[in-house]
Design a protein around this motif. Structure first.
Motif, PDB file in Angstrom:
ATOM      1  N   THR A   1     -17.460  17.324  41.630  1.00  0.00           N
ATOM      2  CA  THR A   1     -17.677  18.533  40.839  1.00  0.00           C
ATOM      3  C   THR A   1     -18.037  18.247  39.383  1.00  0.00           C
ATOM      4  O   THR A   1     -18.158  19.171  38.590  1.00  0.00           O
ATOM      5  N   ASN A   2     -18.215  16.948  39.044  1.00  0.00           N
ATOM      6  CA  ASN A   2     -18.534  16.571  37.661  1.00  0.00           C
ATOM      7  C   ASN A   2     -17.496  17.115  36.680  1.00  0.00           C
ATOM      8  O   ASN A   2     -17.828  17.582  35.583  1.00  0.00           O
ATOM      9  N   ALA A   3     -16.237  17.069  37.069  1.00  0.00           N
ATOM     10  CA  ALA A   3     -15.165  17.588  36.225  1.00  0.00           C
ATOM     11  C   ALA A   3     -14.907  16.652  35.048  1.00  0.00           C
ATOM     12  O   ALA A   3     -15.128  15.442  35.123  1.00  0.00           O
ATOM     13  N   SER A   4     -14.433  17.213  33.953  1.00  0.00           N
ATOM     14  CA  SER A   4     -14.108  16.436  32.758  1.00  0.00           C
ATOM     15  C   SER A   4     -12.675  15.927  32.864  1.00  0.00           C
ATOM     16  O   SER A   4     -11.777  16.645  33.302  1.00  0.00           O
ATOM     17  N   VAL A   5     -12.463  14.689  32.460  1.00  0.00           N
ATOM     18  CA  VAL A   5     -11.134  14.082  32.500  1.00  0.00           C
ATOM     19  C   VAL A   5     -10.824  13.500  31.124  1.00  0.00           C
ATOM     20  O   VAL A   5     -11.723  13.203  30.339  1.00  0.00           O
ATOM     21  N   GLY A   6      -9.540  13.342  30.843  1.00  0.00           N
ATOM     22  CA  GLY A   6      -9.118  12.833  29.553  1.00  0.00           C
ATOM     23  C   GLY A   6      -8.327  11.550  29.676  1.00  0.00           C
ATOM     24  O   GLY A   6      -7.730  11.264  30.711  1.00  0.00           O
ATOM     25  N   CYS A   7      -8.328  10.761  28.597  1.00  0.00           N
ATOM     26  CA  CYS A   7      -7.537   9.537  28.532  1.00  0.00           C
ATOM     27  C   CYS A   7      -7.386   9.123  27.072  1.00  0.00           C
ATOM     28  O   CYS A   7      -8.035   9.684  26.180  1.00  0.00           O
ATOM     29  N   ASN A   8      -6.536   8.147  26.838  1.00  0.00           N
ATOM     30  CA  ASN A   8      -6.295   7.651  25.486  1.00  0.00           C
ATOM     31  C   ASN A   8      -7.559   7.017  24.917  1.00  0.00           C
ATOM     32  O   ASN A   8      -8.195   6.189  25.568  1.00  0.00           O
TER      33      ASN A   8
ATOM     34  N   PHE B   1      -7.914   0.818  27.509  1.00  0.00           N
ATOM     35  CA  PHE B   1      -8.837   0.225  28.481  1.00  0.00           C
ATOM     36  C   PHE B   1      -9.259   1.235  29.541  1.00  0.00           C
ATOM     37  O   PHE B   1     -10.228   1.009  30.274  1.00  0.00           O
ATOM     38  N   ILE B   2      -8.545   2.369  29.632  1.00  0.00           N
ATOM     39  CA  ILE B   2      -8.787   3.338  30.703  1.00  0.00           C
ATOM     40  C   ILE B   2     -10.209   3.891  30.626  1.00  0.00           C
ATOM     41  O   ILE B   2     -10.805   4.222  31.657  1.00  0.00           O
ATOM     42  N   VAL B   3     -10.754   3.991  29.427  1.00  0.00           N
ATOM     43  CA  VAL B   3     -12.123   4.510  29.281  1.00  0.00           C
ATOM     44  C   VAL B   3     -13.087   3.670  30.107  1.00  0.00           C
ATOM     45  O   VAL B   3     -13.870   4.186  30.914  1.00  0.00           O
TER      46      VAL B   3
ATOM     47  N   LEU C   1     -13.938   3.484  38.696  1.00  0.00           N
ATOM     48  CA  LEU C   1     -13.821   4.739  39.441  1.00  0.00           C
ATOM     49  C   LEU C   1     -15.128   5.527  39.497  1.00  0.00           C
ATOM     50  O   LEU C   1     -15.241   6.464  40.283  1.00  0.00           O
ATOM     51  N   GLY C   2     -16.088   5.188  38.659  1.00  0.00           N
ATOM     52  CA  GLY C   2     -17.409   5.799  38.759  1.00  0.00           C
ATOM     53  C   GLY C   2     -17.595   7.109  38.012  1.00  0.00           C
ATOM     54  O   GLY C   2     -18.516   7.879  38.325  1.00  0.00           O
ATOM     55  N   PHE C   3     -16.780   7.388  37.005  1.00  0.00           N
ATOM     56  CA  PHE C   3     -16.969   8.600  36.215  1.00  0.00           C
ATOM     57  C   PHE C   3     -18.133   8.424  35.230  1.00  0.00           C
ATOM     58  O   PHE C   3     -18.378   7.322  34.731  1.00  0.00           O
ATOM     59  N   LYS C   4     -18.821   9.513  34.965  1.00  0.00           N
ATOM     60  CA  LYS C   4     -19.900   9.485  33.975  1.00  0.00           C
ATOM     61  C   LYS C   4     -19.294   9.517  32.573  1.00  0.00           C
ATOM     62  O   LYS C   4     -18.335  10.243  32.330  1.00  0.00           O
TER      63      LYS C   4
ATOM     64  N   LYS D   1     -20.198  10.971  29.941  1.00  0.00           N
ATOM     65  CA  LYS D   1     -20.214  12.290  29.327  1.00  0.00           C
ATOM     66  C   LYS D   1     -19.075  13.174  29.822  1.00  0.00           C
ATOM     67  O   LYS D   1     -18.754  14.194  29.188  1.00  0.00           O
ATOM     68  N   ASN D   2     -18.454  12.803  30.948  1.00  0.00           N
ATOM     69  CA  ASN D   2     -17.360  13.604  31.504  1.00  0.00           C
ATOM     70  C   ASN D   2     -15.982  13.092  31.093  1.00  0.00           C
ATOM     71  O   ASN D   2     -14.969  13.575  31.595  1.00  0.00           O
ATOM     72  N   ILE D   3     -15.952  12.105  30.203  1.00  0.00           N
ATOM     73  CA  ILE D   3     -14.683  11.530  29.759  1.00  0.00           C
ATOM     74  C   ILE D   3     -14.380  12.005  28.346  1.00  0.00           C
ATOM     75  O   ILE D   3     -15.185  11.810  27.426  1.00  0.00           O
ATOM     76  N   ARG D   4     -13.249  12.661  28.157  1.00  0.00           N
ATOM     77  CA  ARG D   4     -12.813  13.138  26.843  1.00  0.00           C
ATOM     78  C   ARG D   4     -11.762  12.172  26.301  1.00  0.00           C
ATOM     79  O   ARG D   4     -10.732  11.951  26.924  1.00  0.00           O
ATOM     80  N   LYS D   5     -12.033  11.606  25.139  1.00  0.00           N
ATOM     81  CA  LYS D   5     -11.122  10.638  24.525  1.00  0.00           C
ATOM     82  C   LYS D   5     -10.132  11.386  23.625  1.00  0.00           C
ATOM     83  O   LYS D   5     -10.544  12.093  22.704  1.00  0.00           O
ATOM     84  N   ILE D   6      -8.858  11.202  23.905  1.00  0.00           N
ATOM     85  CA  ILE D   6      -7.798  11.972  23.239  1.00  0.00           C
ATOM     86  C   ILE D   6      -6.923  11.031  22.420  1.00  0.00           C
ATOM     87  O   ILE D   6      -6.608   9.915  22.849  1.00  0.00           O
ATOM     88  N   ASP D   7      -6.518  11.493  21.238  1.00  0.00           N
ATOM     89  CA  ASP D   7      -5.811  10.640  20.287  1.00  0.00           C
ATOM     90  C   ASP D   7      -4.304  10.686  20.412  1.00  0.00           C
ATOM     91  O   ASP D   7      -3.620   9.710  20.122  1.00  0.00           O
ATOM     92  N   SER D   8      -3.748  11.817  20.825  1.00  0.00           N
ATOM     93  CA  SER D   8      -2.298  11.982  20.789  1.00  0.00           C
ATOM     94  C   SER D   8      -1.791  12.621  22.073  1.00  0.00           C
ATOM     95  O   SER D   8      -2.507  13.392  22.730  1.00  0.00           O
TER      96      SER D   8
END
Length: 351
Positions: free
Chosen positions: A252-259, A263-265, A272-275, A277-284
């Motif tokens: 579904t091209n869903a957006s996911v978040g990580c620190n 290294f998770i980015v 895992l094959g995520f694009k 543009k669908n990865i949101r980098k979060i600070d806290s």
């Protein structure tokens, strides 16, 4: 088994004597080891860098720091060191150890294969793995019509249809000879009371008894299953994840978040094959609930220790789901080429 049968023991560096650490070397007390600590980690329960106006400098606390201090106290030699806050990513911190700008690094640093080209790690002091956290659907045990969830819709329809059919067959057999079951209302009431084994209308035909006996046994089993399922639903909280697996997110091209600094980015993209543009980098850690609430992300990826901290703080509305991808665990970063092996080896294996 004797030592002659085992053969000689070789320590790292080709030594045959037991390493004794700093006691074998001369060192300058005024030049303690520079131990890097991540200053921008999203989970400051493990490492927290604070500024102290009293000393006009920063001080470092957290679980990882306490583990390191406990390890140092158990060393058979004195190890002078100073904790140095590092404001880059975890990968950058590991590379700083490689370039000798830092002598070692302490924190919630994941032991990863690609990081071994820059430094070595101590034994892991905390097991880890990559896990997905998503929002949880409301607890169904609080819903008004929760009893309908005990069986599937197909099961309900089959049960009602069979019960109606059995009642109709018994009416066909009994209506000519049994005055108690000639009226429609009487047959309907008979069908209801049969469910609770409270029927009082006598059956005149043996054929009716043959038809009813197996159905009474089936009703007993269905009632027992209904009671057990409903009891479980009312006594145990069933949190249903909003997303059940990673394939759904990818499809579904869903957006996911990580620190942001983790290294998770790279793991999400390369493994895992995520694009990107669908990865949101979060600070806290505190930014994740708002990201979920605003629809910016549909899932968040944490290492297991971080996920437990997040769920402990935000226990309502979130749950872990999907497979756990096994990782190396949290460990200390050490530059084995910068120190003699007799210094590194006890620290690396003391845990």
């Amino acid at each position: 088994m004797t030592m002659k049968e085992l053969g000689p023991i070789y320590w790292p560096g080709g030594l045959q004597t037991v390493p004794k650490g700093w006691t074998s070397f001369e060192f300058d007390e005024d030049k303690p080891l520079k131990i890097g600590v991540p200053a921008r980690g999203a989970f400051n329960l493990f490492v927290k860098v604070s500024y102290d106006q009293g000393i006009n400098g920063s001080y470092v606390t957290g679980f990882s720091v306490e583990v390191f201090e406990a390890v140092v106290k158990r060393l058979p030699y004195r190890l002078p060191y100073v904790l140095v806050p590092f404001y880059g990513s975890y990968d950058d911190m590991v590379e700083q150890v490689y370039s000798k700008d830092l002598d070692a690094a302490v924190g919630d640093t994941e032991i990863m294969a690609y990081r071994y080209q820059y430094a070595e790690f101590s034994q892991p002091y905390l097991e880890s793995g990559l896990i997905m956290v998503v929002t949880a659907k409301p607890d169904k045990s609080k819903e008004q019509w929760v009893f309908l969830e005990t069986f599937t819709r197909r099961m309900w329809l089959i049960t009602i249809a069979m019960h109606t059919f059995i009642g109709f067959v018994i009416w066909l057999i009994e209506h000519a000879e049994n005055p108690d079951l000639t009226r429609f209302g009487a047959v309907l009431w008979f069908s209801v009371t049969v469910l609770f084994f409270e029927h009082r209308e006598p059956l005149r035909s043996n054929l009716s008894r043959i038809v009813l006996a197996p159905w009474l046994f089936a009703i007993l089993i269905i009632s027992a299953g209904f009671t057990a399922s409903l009891t479980s639903m009312l006594t145990i909280s069933h949190l249903q994840p909003s997303v059940s697996d990673i394939d759904t997110l990818l499809r579904t091209n869903a957006s996911v978040g990580c620190n942001r600094n983790s290294f998770i980015v790279g793991y999400l993209i390369n493994v895992l094959g995520f694009k990107p543009k669908n990865i949101r980098k979060i600070d806290s850690i505190n930014d994740y609930p708002d990201a979920f609430r605003n629809g910016d992300i549909q899932a968040a990826f944490f290492v297991v220790p971080h996920a437990k901290v997040f769920l402990a703080k935000y226990c309502k509305g979130f749950t872990m789901t999907g497979p756990t991808f096994k990782l190396g665990g949290f460990g200390f970063v050490i530059n084995s080429y910068h120190f003699p092996y007799t210094v590194d080896f006890p620290l690396m294996n003391l845990l």
